[in-house]
Design an enzyme around this catalytic site. Structure first.
Site, PDB file in Angstrom:
ATOM      1  N   SER A  35      49.334  62.280  43.462  1.00 39.71           N
ATOM      2  CA  SER A  35      49.071  63.606  42.576  1.00 39.71           C
ATOM      3  C   SER A  35      49.980  63.677  41.308  1.00 39.71           C
ATOM      4  CB  SER A  35      49.124  64.824  43.528  1.00 39.71           C
ATOM      5  OG  SER A  35      48.797  65.876  42.771  1.00 39.71           O
ATOM      6  N   ARG A  62      49.181  80.084  44.491  1.00 45.75           N
ATOM      7  CA  ARG A  62      49.018  78.869  45.540  1.00 45.75           C
ATOM      8  C   ARG A  62      47.785  78.893  46.235  1.00 45.75           C
ATOM      9  NH1 ARG A  62      51.374  74.218  46.650  1.00 45.75           N
ATOM     10  NH2 ARG A  62      51.670  73.656  48.857  1.00 45.75           N
ATOM     11  N   ASP A  79      38.029  63.600  46.303  1.00 45.19           N
ATOM     12  CA  ASP A  79      39.148  64.438  45.515  1.00 45.19           C
ATOM     13  C   ASP A  79      38.305  65.043  44.606  1.00 45.19           C
ATOM     14  OD1 ASP A  79      41.283  64.939  44.110  1.00 45.19           O
ATOM     15  OD2 ASP A  79      42.348  63.126  44.405  1.00 45.19           O
ATOM     16  N   HIS A  89      41.602  66.262  47.967  1.00 52.13           N
ATOM     17  CA  HIS A  89      43.029  65.774  47.079  1.00 52.13           C
ATOM     18  C   HIS A  89      44.201  65.514  48.209  1.00 52.13           C
ATOM     19  CE1 HIS A  89      45.721  65.088  43.952  1.00 52.13           C
ATOM     20  NE2 HIS A  89      46.281  66.039  44.168  1.00 52.13           N
ATOM     21  N   ASP A  90      44.218  66.372  49.240  1.00 52.73           N
ATOM     22  CA  ASP A  90      45.259  66.266  49.979  1.00 52.73           C
ATOM     23  C   ASP A  90      45.165  65.022  50.987  1.00 52.73           C
ATOM     24  OD1 ASP A  90      46.908  68.413  49.554  1.00 52.73           O
ATOM     25  OD2 ASP A  90      45.729  69.702  51.319  1.00 52.73           O
TER      26      ASP A  90
END
Length: 377
Positions: A153, A222, A316, A349-350
């Protein structure tokens, strides 16, 4: 503690008292850097690997800071004996980047000229500024050239910046789930987060230290970020359309499990992170563009001399694989031979924090090849 952990580690600190020049022209001193190391630096000092953390990460990438810690460092499954970044073979460094709130100087740090936190008086910084400060740390450690710079990232952005700004300082890079500049959609999500924090009445133009923390704004920011870290499939697998309360769908205050997840993680995040740091860091992410100062994107990427392993993930949403494909193609047009692995994953993405086995196999093979190449020079 987990098996094959690096065990107990201590976060170290170094303070640079000379003037640090930001890309903006601003000057700041002193600057403290928090960092951790794992493994041993060999006599030739050619086995050092710099791990760069993502947006809200820290220098604590592996092991435990205390026997009472419930969880290890954020990339513990990747760093340690026999792991992707093998501490029996390599000397691993991870530093908290400039402007964060885990020990390195940032907006929440005390301005020695006033005795109060910098707040919005802290200079706007860039990914290049982060890398310039990391280089000061590497110089301080007596390392002439890194074996590799790796990260996922925003950590991958730093790896790319190292290869472009200091091509003579690293033999290789491993940028994971990243890009040389983010998409307008990614900027849009950061804008939601920025707006949420700055509209929180407790933010007070960044001057909230010692007062009520802008908890609601940072929690909402967040939440918006979390949406981009997952994928459509991972949302379906994790939550489906399950309802989280017993009141039923006609209960006005009832909510779905996915809402509960976002709310819980959003507010939990406010217990560990500074709102101003978050604003500054997403600003650095938004303005990051490898082409700045080099005329064009192609020219900047053409500066990369390091052997490169790019890793992406098919689902992603935040950093789509086509962004890496563009970099790989530009490098090939410049006569380079980068490696690229696009891993099938539903984690979004994680995945760079979750797909350990698939990443480990290709990283171990790549690093072994680079290590042998350097050793035989």
């Amino acid at each position: 503690m987990k098996e094959n952990s690096v065990g107990l580690v201590k976060t170290k600190y170094v303070t640079f008292k000379d003037d640090f020049y930001f890309e903006s022209g601003r000057i700041l001193s002193p600057i403290t850097v928090a960092y951790e190391t794992y493994g041993k630096l060999n006599e030739k000092k050619d086995n050092a690997i710099l791990i760069c953390h993502a947006l809200t990460g820290s220098a604590h990438a592996a092991g435990y800071n205390s026997p009472d810690d419930q969880k290890p460092g954020w990339w513990d499954d990747m760093i340690g004996p026999g792991k992707a970044f093998d501490t029996d073979k390599y000397f691993i460094i991870c530093s908290n980047f400039l402007g964060s709130c885990y020990g390195t100087t940032g907006p929440a740090s005390i301005d020695p000229s006033t005795g109060k936190p910098y707040g919005l008086k802290f200079p706007v910084f860039t990914v290049k500024d982060m890398v310039k400060l990391q280089k000061k740390l590497i110089d301080y450690l007596g390392i002439e050239k890194l074996l590799c710079v790796a990260g996922g990232s925003m950590g991958g952005m730093q790896a790319l910046e190292w290869a472009v700004t200091f091509p003579e300082k690293t033999y290789s890079i491993i940028p994971i789930a990243t890009a040389g500049r983010i998409t307008p959609m990614a900027i849009a999500f950061n804008t939601i987060g920025r707006f949420a924090i700055m509209k929180d009445p407790n933010w007070m133009n960044g001057d909230y230290y010692g007062k009520t923390f802008p908890r609601d704004g940072l929690a909402i920011a967040r939440m918006a970020g979390h949406i981009t870290y997952m994928s459509d499939k991972s949302f379906h697998k994790k939550f489906g359309r399950r309802y989280a309360t017993f009141g039923g769908i006609y209960d006005f205050f009832g909510y779905f499990e996915v809402e509960n997840y976002l709310r819980y993680n959003g507010y939990k995040f406010t217990e560990r992170f500074d709102a101003n740091s978050y604003l500054y860091i997403i600003k650095a992410m938004d303005i990051f563009d490898l082409s700045y100062g080099y005329g064009s994107y192609e020219e900047a990427i053409g500066r990369i001399e390091a052997d490169s392993l790019f890793i992406t993930f098919t689902s992603d949403f935040l950093f789509p694989s086509y962004q890496t494909e563009e970099i790989v193609n530009i490098m090939k047009n410049h006569g380079k031979n980068p490696e690229w692995v696009n891993i099938e994953s539903d984690y979004g993405h994680d995945a760079f924090l979750l797909e350990f086995d698939t990443q480990t196999s290709c990283i171990k093979e790549f690093l072994s090849k680079i290590y042998n190449k350097v050793a035989n020079q």
